[in-house]
Design a protein around this motif. Structure first.
Motif, PDB file in Angstrom:
ATOM      1  N   MET A   1      61.823 -46.320 -17.340  1.00  0.00           N
ATOM      2  CA  MET A   1      60.971 -46.585 -16.185  1.00  0.00           C
ATOM      3  C   MET A   1      60.363 -47.984 -16.270  1.00  0.00           C
ATOM      4  O   MET A   1      60.249 -48.553 -17.356  1.00  0.00           O
ATOM      5  CB  MET A   1      59.824 -45.553 -16.109  1.00  0.00           C
ATOM      6  N   ASP A   2      60.018 -48.523 -15.116  1.00  0.00           N
ATOM      7  CA  ASP A   2      59.176 -49.719 -15.067  1.00  0.00           C
ATOM      8  C   ASP A   2      57.734 -49.214 -15.051  1.00  0.00           C
ATOM      9  O   ASP A   2      57.071 -49.191 -14.017  1.00  0.00           O
ATOM     10  CB  ASP A   2      59.489 -50.544 -13.819  1.00  0.00           C
TER      11      ASP A   2
ATOM     12  N   SER B   1      55.465 -44.631 -11.235  1.00  0.00           N
ATOM     13  CA  SER B   1      56.268 -45.737 -11.768  1.00  0.00           C
ATOM     14  C   SER B   1      57.729 -45.590 -11.365  1.00  0.00           C
ATOM     15  O   SER B   1      58.244 -44.479 -11.206  1.00  0.00           O
ATOM     16  CB  SER B   1      56.158 -45.787 -13.296  1.00  0.00           C
ATOM     17  N   GLU B   2      58.400 -46.717 -11.210  1.00  0.00           N
ATOM     18  CA  GLU B   2      59.785 -46.739 -10.719  1.00  0.00           C
ATOM     19  C   GLU B   2      60.769 -46.487 -11.854  1.00  0.00           C
ATOM     20  O   GLU B   2      60.638 -47.023 -12.958  1.00  0.00           O
ATOM     21  CB  GLU B   2      60.073 -48.101 -10.092  1.00  0.00           C
ATOM     22  N   TRP B   3      61.776 -45.655 -11.573  1.00  0.00           N
ATOM     23  CA  TRP B   3      62.860 -45.415 -12.537  1.00  0.00           C
ATOM     24  C   TRP B   3      63.832 -46.592 -12.489  1.00  0.00           C
ATOM     25  O   TRP B   3      64.257 -46.997 -11.417  1.00  0.00           O
ATOM     26  CB  TRP B   3      63.595 -44.119 -12.199  1.00  0.00           C
ATOM     27  N   VAL B   4      64.182 -47.112 -13.671  1.00  0.00           N
ATOM     28  CA  VAL B   4      65.079 -48.275 -13.728  1.00  0.00           C
ATOM     29  C   VAL B   4      66.318 -48.002 -14.575  1.00  0.00           C
ATOM     30  O   VAL B   4      67.102 -48.918 -14.852  1.00  0.00           O
ATOM     31  CB  VAL B   4      64.336 -49.506 -14.281  1.00  0.00           C
TER      32      VAL B   4
END
Length: 286
Positions: free
Chosen positions: A25-26, A36-39
Motif C-alpha cells: 500500500m501507499d 490508503s491506496e493499494w499499489v
C-alpha cells in the motif's frame, strides 16, 4: 498459567503481522488501512532499485557471518571451561562475572567502550603519553563490524553459556567414567562424550540463531551509526527505521521488513531440514 503469556504473544507478535499489508500500500497513517491506496508490488520495485537497501543488506550479511563464526562458538567454549572447573566457589564466581554484562543496556556498553577505546579514551591517552600513535577504533568504518561482534561477545557470551552448561549437566556421568577406564584423556572425553552430548542443543541453537540472523543489533548499531557513517553501519533494521519512522516511507520500510522475515523463515526451514538429514531433531519434527 499459560494464558497471560499466550495473550501477550498473540497481541504483540501475531496481531502486528497483519500490518505487513502496508508493504502493498501507499500507506498514510492519517488515512489508515482503509483509506490508503493499494499499489501492489510497487514498494518492492522501489526497494530493489534503492542502492541504500543493497548496502544495508550487504552489511547485515557481513555482520551475520562474523557473529556466526566468532560469536556462536564462544558460549560453547566458555561452558566447557566452566564445567571443567573443579571448585564450585570459583565456578559460581566466574559465572557471576561473565553474566553481569548481559544486564547492562547497550547505552552503557557503548559508553564503556567509548571511554576505553574512543579517541579520547584510556587506551589512546596511554599511547599518546608514551609517544605512540593513537588507534582509531570506535570511529573506523573498516573495523566497525568486528567491533560490533566483540561488543556482542563481551555482553552476551557469558549469558549464552547457561543452556550449554545445562546440556553438559544432562550428560550421564557414567559415560565419563567408562571413557576414563578405557584410557581416554581429557581431550578424548570431550570429543567422544561431551561434544556428542551437546550436539542436539548446539544444532537447535544454531537453527534458532539462523532464524534471527538478520537481526544484528538495532540499538547497538543505532548508537554508533553516526560515528562511522551509514555506508558501514546501515543494516536492515536501521534501514527500516530511517525510511519508515524518520522519512515516512512506510510502504518501502514494511516491504524491507517483510522481505527480512521471509528470508529468516527460509533459513530456519533449510537449517531444520539439514538437521533432520544429520539425524538431529531440530526445531520441529518432520
Amino acid at each position: 498459567m499459560v494464558a497471560p503469556a499466550a495473550l501477550v504473544l498473540l497481541l504483540f507478535t501475531y496481531v502486528p503481522l497483519l500490518g505487513n499489508v502496508i508493504a502493498f500500500m501507499d500507506y498514510v497513517p492519517f488515512l489508515g488501512f482503509s483509506g490508503s491506496e493499494w499499489v501492489g508490488f510497487d514498494n518492492f520495485t522501489t526497494l530493489f532499485s534503492d542502492s541504500a537497501f543493497w548496502s544495508a543488506l550487504s552489511n547485515t550479511l557481513q555482520i551475520t557471518a562474523l557473529q556466526l563464526v566468532l560469536f556462536f562458538p564462544v558460549p560453547i567454549i566458555l561452558a566447557v571451561f566452566l564445567n571443567s572447573v573443579v571448585r564450585p566457589t570459583i565456578q559460581r564466581f566466574t559465572q557471576s562475572v561473565i553474566y553481569l554484562p548481559h544486564f547492562l543496556s547497550w547505552v552503557i556498553i557503548v559508553a564503556l567502550f567509548q571511554q576505553i577505546f574512543g579517541g579520547a579514551g584510556v587506551l589512546n591517552r596511554f599511547l599518546i603519553t608514551h609517544g605512540l600513535t593513537p588507534i582509531d577504533i570506535m570511529s573506523n568504518p573498516d573495523t566497525f563490524k568486528l567491533l560490533l561482534t566483540v561488543q556482542g561477545i563481551w555482553k552476551d557470551a557469558g549469558w549464552g553459556t547457561i543452556i550449554f552448561l545445562a546440556a553438559i549437566a544432562a550428560i550421564d556421568g557414567h559415560l565419563y567414567e567408562a571413557a576414563a577406564l578405557d584410557g581416554a584423556g581429557p581431550w578424548k572425553r570431550f570429543w567422544h562424550v561431551t561434544l556428542p552430548g551437546m550436539r542436539p542443543i548446539i544444532v537447535l541453537m544454531l537453527i534458532l540463531r539462523l532464524g534471527d540472523s538478520l537481526t544484528v543489533g538495532f540499538e547497538q548499531i543505532l548508537l554508533q551509526r553516526d560515528a562511522v557513517g551509514p555506508a558501514a553501519a546501515e543494516v536492515l533494521d536501521t534501514y527500516v527505521y530511517y525510511n519508515g519512522v524518520v522519512d515516512g516511507s512506510w510502504g518501502t520500510a514494511t516491504a524491507a521488513g517483510l522481505l527480512k522475515g521471509i528470508i529468516s523463515l527460509a533459513l530456519v526451514l533449510a537449517a531444520n531440514k539439514l538437521a533432520h538429514k544429520l539425524g538431529e531433531e531440530g526445531v520441529y519434527q518432520r
